[in-house]
Motif scaffolding. Sequence first.
Motif, PDB file in Angstrom:
ATOM      1  N   LEU A  71       0.836  -1.202   0.000  1.00  0.00           N
ATOM      2  CA  LEU A  71       0.000   0.000   0.000  1.00  0.00           C
ATOM      3  C   LEU A  71       0.871   1.252   0.000  1.00  0.00           C
ATOM      4  O   LEU A  71       0.515   2.263  -0.622  1.00  0.00           O
ATOM      5  CB  LEU A  71      -0.926   0.000   1.217  1.00  0.00           C
ATOM      6  N   LYS A  72       1.999   1.203   0.687  1.00  0.00           N
ATOM      7  CA  LYS A  72       2.929   2.329   0.686  1.00  0.00           C
ATOM      8  C   LYS A  72       3.498   2.573  -0.709  1.00  0.00           C
ATOM      9  O   LYS A  72       3.627   3.716  -1.150  1.00  0.00           O
ATOM     10  CB  LYS A  72       4.056   2.079   1.694  1.00  0.00           C
ATOM     11  N   LYS A  73       3.788   1.514  -1.416  1.00  0.00           N
ATOM     12  CA  LYS A  73       4.315   1.648  -2.780  1.00  0.00           C
ATOM     13  C   LYS A  73       3.275   2.225  -3.726  1.00  0.00           C
ATOM     14  O   LYS A  73       3.610   2.887  -4.712  1.00  0.00           O
ATOM     15  CB  LYS A  73       4.771   0.280  -3.291  1.00  0.00           C
ATOM     16  N   SER A  74       2.023   1.982  -3.446  1.00  0.00           N
ATOM     17  CA  SER A  74       0.947   2.457  -4.311  1.00  0.00           C
ATOM     18  C   SER A  74       0.935   3.972  -4.430  1.00  0.00           C
ATOM     19  O   SER A  74       0.615   4.512  -5.484  1.00  0.00           O
ATOM     20  CB  SER A  74      -0.403   1.968  -3.776  1.00  0.00           C
ATOM     21  N   GLY A  75       1.272   4.649  -3.333  1.00  0.00           N
ATOM     22  CA  GLY A  75       1.245   6.100  -3.347  1.00  0.00           C
ATOM     23  C   GLY A  75      -0.118   6.679  -3.019  1.00  0.00           C
ATOM     24  O   GLY A  75      -0.235   7.862  -2.688  1.00  0.00           O
ATOM     25  N   ALA A  76      -1.149   5.871  -3.148  1.00  0.00           N
ATOM     26  CA  ALA A  76      -2.513   6.304  -2.805  1.00  0.00           C
ATOM     27  C   ALA A  76      -3.277   5.093  -2.286  1.00  0.00           C
ATOM     28  O   ALA A  76      -4.361   4.770  -2.761  1.00  0.00           O
ATOM     29  CB  ALA A  76      -3.218   6.912  -4.011  1.00  0.00           C
ATOM     30  N   GLY A  77      -2.666   4.429  -1.314  1.00  0.00           N
ATOM     31  CA  GLY A  77      -3.265   3.208  -0.775  1.00  0.00           C
ATOM     32  C   GLY A  77      -4.550   3.487  -0.028  1.00  0.00           C
ATOM     33  O   GLY A  77      -4.755   4.575   0.521  1.00  0.00           O
ATOM     34  N   ARG A  78      -5.411   2.482  -0.019  1.00  0.00           N
ATOM     35  CA  ARG A  78      -6.702   2.612   0.650  1.00  0.00           C
ATOM     36  C   ARG A  78      -6.942   1.395   1.549  1.00  0.00           C
ATOM     37  O   ARG A  78      -6.779   0.248   1.112  1.00  0.00           O
ATOM     38  CB  ARG A  78      -7.844   2.689  -0.371  1.00  0.00           C
ATOM     39  N   VAL A  79      -7.349   1.653   2.777  1.00  0.00           N
ATOM     40  CA  VAL A  79      -7.792   0.608   3.703  1.00  0.00           C
ATOM     41  C   VAL A  79      -9.241   0.900   4.047  1.00  0.00           C
ATOM     42  O   VAL A  79      -9.558   1.995   4.516  1.00  0.00           O
ATOM     43  CB  VAL A  79      -6.946   0.579   4.986  1.00  0.00           C
ATOM     44  N   VAL A  80     -10.115  -0.064   3.798  1.00  0.00           N
ATOM     45  CA  VAL A  80     -11.525   0.080   4.132  1.00  0.00           C
ATOM     46  C   VAL A  80     -11.931  -1.138   4.960  1.00  0.00           C
ATOM     47  O   VAL A  80     -11.743  -2.278   4.534  1.00  0.00           O
ATOM     48  CB  VAL A  80     -12.424   0.184   2.889  1.00  0.00           C
ATOM     49  N   ILE A  81     -12.464  -0.885   6.136  1.00  0.00           N
ATOM     50  CA  ILE A  81     -12.768  -1.945   7.092  1.00  0.00           C
ATOM     51  C   ILE A  81     -14.278  -2.105   7.221  1.00  0.00           C
ATOM     52  O   ILE A  81     -15.016  -1.121   7.272  1.00  0.00           O
ATOM     53  CB  ILE A  81     -12.142  -1.607   8.454  1.00  0.00           C
ATOM     54  N   THR A  82     -14.729  -3.349   7.276  1.00  0.00           N
ATOM     55  CA  THR A  82     -16.134  -3.633   7.550  1.00  0.00           C
ATOM     56  C   THR A  82     -16.327  -3.730   9.050  1.00  0.00           C
ATOM     57  O   THR A  82     -15.930  -4.711   9.674  1.00  0.00           O
ATOM     58  CB  THR A  82     -16.587  -4.944   6.888  1.00  0.00           C
ATOM     59  N   SER A  83     -16.926  -2.696   9.641  1.00  0.00           N
ATOM     60  CA  SER A  83     -17.278  -2.731  11.058  1.00  0.00           C
ATOM     61  C   SER A  83     -18.749  -3.123  11.155  1.00  0.00           C
ATOM     62  O   SER A  83     -19.199  -4.018  10.449  1.00  0.00           O
ATOM     63  CB  SER A  83     -16.991  -1.376  11.719  1.00  0.00           C
ATOM     64  N   SER A  84     -19.523  -2.454  11.995  1.00  0.00           N
ATOM     65  CA  SER A  84     -20.940  -2.780  12.175  1.00  0.00           C
ATOM     66  C   SER A  84     -21.587  -1.700  13.024  1.00  0.00           C
ATOM     67  O   SER A  84     -20.896  -0.991  13.773  1.00  0.00           O
ATOM     68  CB  SER A  84     -21.096  -4.138  12.868  1.00  0.00           C
ATOM     69  N   ILE A  85     -22.922  -1.581  12.938  1.00  0.00           N
ATOM     70  CA  ILE A  85     -23.607  -0.727  13.905  1.00  0.00           C
ATOM     71  C   ILE A  85     -23.654  -1.412  15.266  1.00  0.00           C
ATOM     72  O   ILE A  85     -23.765  -0.756  16.297  1.00  0.00           O
ATOM     73  CB  ILE A  85     -25.031  -0.352  13.442  1.00  0.00           C
ATOM     74  N   THR A  86     -23.554  -2.751  15.273  1.00  0.00           N
ATOM     75  CA  THR A  86     -23.606  -3.506  16.522  1.00  0.00           C
ATOM     76  C   THR A  86     -22.282  -3.360  17.272  1.00  0.00           C
ATOM     77  O   THR A  86     -21.244  -3.795  16.804  1.00  0.00           O
ATOM     78  CB  THR A  86     -23.876  -4.996  16.252  1.00  0.00           C
ATOM     79  N   GLY A  87     -22.337  -2.741  18.417  1.00  0.00           N
ATOM     80  CA  GLY A  87     -21.138  -2.462  19.199  1.00  0.00           C
ATOM     81  C   GLY A  87     -20.910  -0.971  19.285  1.00  0.00           C
ATOM     82  O   GLY A  87     -21.058  -0.375  20.353  1.00  0.00           O
ATOM     83  N   PRO A  88     -20.578  -0.319  18.159  1.00  0.00           N
ATOM     84  CA  PRO A  88     -20.380   1.125  18.200  1.00  0.00           C
ATOM     85  C   PRO A  88     -21.659   1.910  18.501  1.00  0.00           C
ATOM     86  O   PRO A  88     -21.602   2.963  19.126  1.00  0.00           O
ATOM     87  CB  PRO A  88     -19.866   1.449  16.794  1.00  0.00           C
ATOM     88  N   ILE A  89     -22.833   1.416  18.040  1.00  0.00           N
ATOM     89  CA  ILE A  89     -24.078   2.168  18.211  1.00  0.00           C
ATOM     90  C   ILE A  89     -25.146   1.352  18.921  1.00  0.00           C
ATOM     91  O   ILE A  89     -25.804   1.836  19.847  1.00  0.00           O
ATOM     92  CB  ILE A  89     -24.634   2.641  16.844  1.00  0.00           C
ATOM     93  N   THR A  90     -25.342   0.118  18.503  1.00  0.00           N
ATOM     94  CA  THR A  90     -26.413  -0.712  19.036  1.00  0.00           C
ATOM     95  C   THR A  90     -25.847  -1.940  19.742  1.00  0.00           C
ATOM     96  O   THR A  90     -24.638  -2.181  19.737  1.00  0.00           O
ATOM     97  CB  THR A  90     -27.356  -1.179  17.911  1.00  0.00           C
ATOM     98  N   GLY A  91     -26.730  -2.714  20.344  1.00  0.00           N
ATOM     99  CA  GLY A  91     -26.351  -3.977  20.960  1.00  0.00           C
ATOM    100  C   GLY A  91     -27.365  -5.044  20.613  1.00  0.00           C
ATOM    101  O   GLY A  91     -28.492  -4.749  20.218  1.00  0.00           O
ATOM    102  N   PHE A  92     -26.952  -6.301  20.766  1.00  0.00           N
ATOM    103  CA  PHE A  92     -27.873  -7.413  20.524  1.00  0.00           C
ATOM    104  C   PHE A  92     -27.475  -8.563  21.436  1.00  0.00           C
ATOM    105  O   PHE A  92     -26.286  -8.903  21.528  1.00  0.00           O
ATOM    106  CB  PHE A  92     -27.826  -7.858  19.059  1.00  0.00           C
TER     107      PHE A  92
END
Length: 257
Positions: free
Chosen positions: A130-151
């Motif tokens: 990603l460093k070599k790319s010069g415009a690397g991108r990291v996109v993570i799949t989180s969730s509403i469960t935990g940060p906002i809601t619970g179940f």
Amino acid sequence: MLTSIQGKTVLITGASKGIGRGIAKVFAKQGANTVIVARHLDAAQAVADELKAAGYEAMGVAADVADKASLQSAVQTAVEAYGGLDILCANAGIFPSASLEEMTEEDWDTVMNTNLKGTLFSVQTCLPELKKSGAGRVVITSSITGPITGFPGWSHYGASKAGQLGFIRTAAIELAKYGITVNAVMPGNILTEGLEDMGDDYLTQMASSIPLKRLGSVEDIANAMLYFASEEAGYVTGQTIVVDGGQVLPESLEAVG
């Protein structure tokens, strides 16, 4: 739209089914070299073969995100095939159910190893490319469960997903000097194999509580990730976007109508 994805190489973890498979399809259709990562090679290759049959560029590799050595091997295979790596979609995750009273240390560690440690390992192993790319991108799949809601039954899952959001904020600062952005998408209830297993009653109940009156599709999540991965989003980092049809907005079911 977002034509800057054309010719980029994207590595997607947990991509043999569900949201990951949807991400792979959307990125492939935008012209990306799409690397499908799953724990089992046959499952990863099946998705890659499906994409190649449709005329897109894809390959399948096996890796367990909780095993750093296997991830390093997967990244190396991708680099040998496509000459580099521009985008990481850290999507792999598990959500077994266990109540607090019954949860074992092994239950907790299994979820954390895949969902949280797996995020760290995915970023670390992809970082040199990603460093070599010069415009690397990291996109993570989180969730509403935990940060906002619970179940009920998902306290370990919720903790891991909230942990990912803490991770991206510092990661975004540290990696900014390389031109790498780090962001997260927070899905609500998305119609995947995992949710389908919870039964029609659950699906109907959940849809009725969402202002848009439907569960999300895997493409809904993939399109948000596509934006974060694009050159057009190059000035956006350390951020999150909730994709949930408005699920977290009503204060009661009466508000939904």
